[in-house]
Write a protein that holds these residues in place. Structure first.
Motif, mmCIF file in Angstrom:
data_model
loop_
_atom_site.group_PDB
_atom_site.id
_atom_site.type_symbol
_atom_site.label_atom_id
_atom_site.label_comp_id
_atom_site.label_asym_id
_atom_site.label_seq_id
_atom_site.Cartn_x
_atom_site.Cartn_y
_atom_site.Cartn_z
ATOM 1 N N MET A 47 0.832 -1.200 0.000
ATOM 2 C CA MET A 47 0.000 0.000 0.000
ATOM 3 C C MET A 47 0.872 1.258 0.000
ATOM 4 O O MET A 47 0.585 2.234 -0.684
ATOM 5 N N ASN A 52 -0.492 3.969 -6.678
ATOM 6 C CA ASN A 52 -1.921 3.904 -6.970
ATOM 7 C C ASN A 52 -2.748 3.436 -5.782
ATOM 8 O O ASN A 52 -3.967 3.548 -5.792
ATOM 9 N N LEU A 53 -2.090 2.889 -4.784
ATOM 10 C CA LEU A 53 -2.817 2.377 -3.616
ATOM 11 C C LEU A 53 -2.622 3.248 -2.387
ATOM 12 O O LEU A 53 -3.406 3.191 -1.450
ATOM 13 N N PRO A 55 -3.080 5.907 0.011
ATOM 14 C CA PRO A 55 -4.092 6.954 0.149
ATOM 15 C C PRO A 55 -3.468 8.329 0.421
ATOM 16 O O PRO A 55 -4.095 9.349 0.164
ATOM 17 N N PHE A 58 -3.447 11.241 -2.152
ATOM 18 C CA PHE A 58 -4.511 12.237 -2.282
ATOM 19 C C PHE A 58 -4.088 13.541 -1.614
ATOM 20 O O PHE A 58 -4.369 14.629 -2.095
ATOM 21 N N TRP A 59 -3.410 13.404 -0.476
ATOM 22 C CA TRP A 59 -2.964 14.604 0.255
ATOM 23 C C TRP A 59 -1.805 15.278 -0.488
ATOM 24 O O TRP A 59 -1.686 16.483 -0.454
ATOM 25 N N TYR A 205 -0.059 8.258 6.576
ATOM 26 C CA TYR A 205 -1.457 7.840 6.503
ATOM 27 C C TYR A 205 -1.573 6.663 7.462
ATOM 28 O O TYR A 205 -1.043 5.594 7.209
ATOM 29 N N THR A 211 -6.795 8.566 8.247
ATOM 30 C CA THR A 211 -6.429 9.835 7.643
ATOM 31 C C THR A 211 -4.940 10.088 7.854
ATOM 32 O O THR A 211 -4.251 9.281 8.468
ATOM 33 N N ARG B 6 -11.150 13.213 -4.849
ATOM 34 C CA ARG B 6 -10.318 12.599 -5.872
ATOM 35 C C ARG B 6 -10.583 11.110 -5.921
ATOM 36 O O ARG B 6 -10.840 10.478 -4.902
ATOM 37 N N ILE B 10 -7.162 1.792 -11.214
ATOM 38 C CA ILE B 10 -5.977 1.156 -11.774
ATOM 39 C C ILE B 10 -6.441 -0.122 -12.460
ATOM 40 O O ILE B 10 -6.986 -1.019 -11.818
ATOM 41 N N ARG B 24 -8.641 -1.915 -9.626
ATOM 42 C CA ARG B 24 -8.576 -1.314 -8.294
ATOM 43 C C ARG B 24 -9.156 0.081 -8.373
ATOM 44 O O ARG B 24 -8.800 0.845 -9.262
ATOM 45 N N ILE B 26 -10.089 3.501 -5.983
ATOM 46 C CA ILE B 26 -9.969 4.150 -4.678
ATOM 47 C C ILE B 26 -10.600 5.536 -4.757
ATOM 48 O O ILE B 26 -10.515 6.214 -5.784
ATOM 49 N N GLN B 28 -11.225 9.229 -2.463
ATOM 50 C CA GLN B 28 -10.905 10.013 -1.273
ATOM 51 C C GLN B 28 -12.220 10.456 -0.649
ATOM 52 O O GLN B 28 -12.973 11.242 -1.245
ATOM 53 N N ALA B 72 -12.635 5.126 5.859
ATOM 54 C CA ALA B 72 -12.405 6.277 4.988
ATOM 55 C C ALA B 72 -11.534 5.882 3.801
ATOM 56 O O ALA B 72 -10.776 4.920 3.874
ATOM 57 N N ASN B 73 -11.643 6.631 2.728
ATOM 58 C CA ASN B 73 -10.867 6.423 1.507
ATOM 59 C C ASN B 73 -10.926 4.969 1.037
ATOM 60 O O ASN B 73 -9.903 4.300 0.925
ATOM 61 N N LEU B 75 -10.907 1.482 -0.703
ATOM 62 C CA LEU B 75 -10.228 0.883 -1.852
ATOM 63 C C LEU B 75 -10.929 -0.427 -2.176
ATOM 64 O O LEU B 75 -11.125 -1.257 -1.290
#
Lengths: 261, 109
Positions: A47, A52-53, A55, A58-59, A205, A211, B6, B10, B24, B26, B28, B72-73, B75
């Motif tokens: 991850m 791409n995995l 999270p 995004f930030w 994260y 978060t 966002r 994938i 995949r 995901i 936000q 959250a977020n 996947l």
């Protein structure tokens, strides 16, 4: 009773061993240092590694948008001075906390300082999405670079204070950071492995938090865990402890943006 | 939750016909459960993604209902069979008018 000279010699040797042990037990040898990344499951490592995995990306993207956004009374963006791509920030995060104009500043503190002086904008709150996004964006520019904190005449006082905080017992449970993250690193607390506590991937994260969070949030986490009065966000105490931890992890590569369970 | 969420998909850009491909997706999203209260005792309203769908050349190949227990977020990873070249489109819809659409192209050889 009179001790024989031979006995005295033995006592000296014993003392020497005891002193040596107390010195060596105090710090984890450089070769044995380990990022908590190595303690994670293969899934969590994937991850973090897969853009791409992860999270946190995004930030990073949010941070990049904020970077280019003009704000404050002077209506300038971070990019106006530092360039659009953020590439000029490469290596910056490896040097923080840092003494700037006589004051110890964390990366978050410096971003807010820049907002106040260069943009004439209000400070962003600690753990706000905006500050985390900007910090993550800036810190991720140094991904893979070694943490470059050195002891200098300028920061030595803060560094020593940070070291003292690390070794000082606190809270109702009367525990120091060092008792777990140094002396008992690798052993278990409940079901989980105690990490060595090197801040190599912040902001992280954290899946538990769902978060992003700063190093200070993580430190406050432990402080509440030992039932201690938490250091305030953005306080000098926090900066000093951060400085010591980064110094302790000097040379280890920065992983930002990291994922932790 | 800001509405400028966002999302990411994938999927392989190229695949052999009839092979199994992994997708995949995901998004936000804070996934506010609706079970939490503010410090002054006010309930924080639920704000979650309710439905995720994936259409492959306009045919639905995957659908999932989300509930408050989803983190959250979120996947989502699932498999489908590469039948033809075209687009894979994912759609997330949820509370408070939330909607996000994202698509990728796939070429079958």
């Amino acid at each position: 009773m009179k001790t024989s000279p031979l006995c005295k010699q033995w006592l000296y040797v014993l003392f020497a061993i005891m002193i040596a042990q107390s010195v060596f037990a105090a710090e984890i040898a450089k070769v044995n240092r380990q990022s908590s990344y190595q303690l994670m499951t293969a899934e969590n490592q994937a991850m973090q590694d897969d853009p791409n995995l992860n999270p946190a990306l995004f930030w990073v993207m949010d941070g990049h948008s904020l970077w280019k956004e003009k704000t404050g009374n002077k209506n300038v963006s971070c990019a106006s001075c530092h360039g659009d791509s953020g590439k000029k920030m490469s290596g910056v995060a490896t040097q923080f906390p840092k003494i700037l104009r006589g004051k110890l500043r964390t990366l978050e503190g410096q971003i807010n300082q820049c907002r106040a002086s260069q943009q004439d904008a209000s400070a962003l709150a600690y753990e706000s999405k905006e500050l985390l996004a900007l910090t993550t964006f800036v810190a991720s520019q140094s991904k893979g670079m070694p943490i470059a904190i050195q002891e200098t005449p300028l920061n030595t006082k803060d560094l020593q204070q940070g070291k003292q905080f690390f070794n000082e017992r606190m809270g109702q449970l009367n525990l120091s950071c060092a008792q777990c993250h140094q002396d008992r690193a690798g052993l278990k607390l409940g079901g989980s492995l105690i990490p060595q506590g090197h801040p190599t991937a912040y902001p992280i994260y954290r899946i538990e938090w769902q978060t992003m969070g700063s190093l200070q949030r993580r430190l406050r986490n432990c402080m509440s865990g030992v039932r201690a009065k938490q250091f305030e966000y953005g306080s000098t105490e926090m900066a000093q402890l951060e400085l010591y931890l980064m110094w302790r992890a000097r040379g280890m590569p920065l992983e930002t943006p990291g994922v932790r369970p | 939750m800001s509405k400028t969420s966002r999302t990411g998909i994938i999927a392989p850009a190229n695949a052999k016909k009839d092979s199994i491909i992994e997708i995949r997706a995901i998004a936000q999203h804070d996934m506010e459960t609706g079970f939490r209260y503010t410090e002054d005792g006010k309930r924080i309203p639920r704000d979650i993604i309710r439905l995720f769908t994936c259409r492959y050349n306009n045919e639905e190949v995957f659908r999932a209902d989300f509930y408050s227990g989803i983190g959250a977020n979120p996947l989502i990873i699932f498999n489908t069979i590469a039948v033809a070249s075209g687009t894979i489109e994912c759609r997330w819809t949820g509370d408070d008018g939330y909607e996000a659409v994202n698509q990728v192209n796939i070429t079958i050889s």
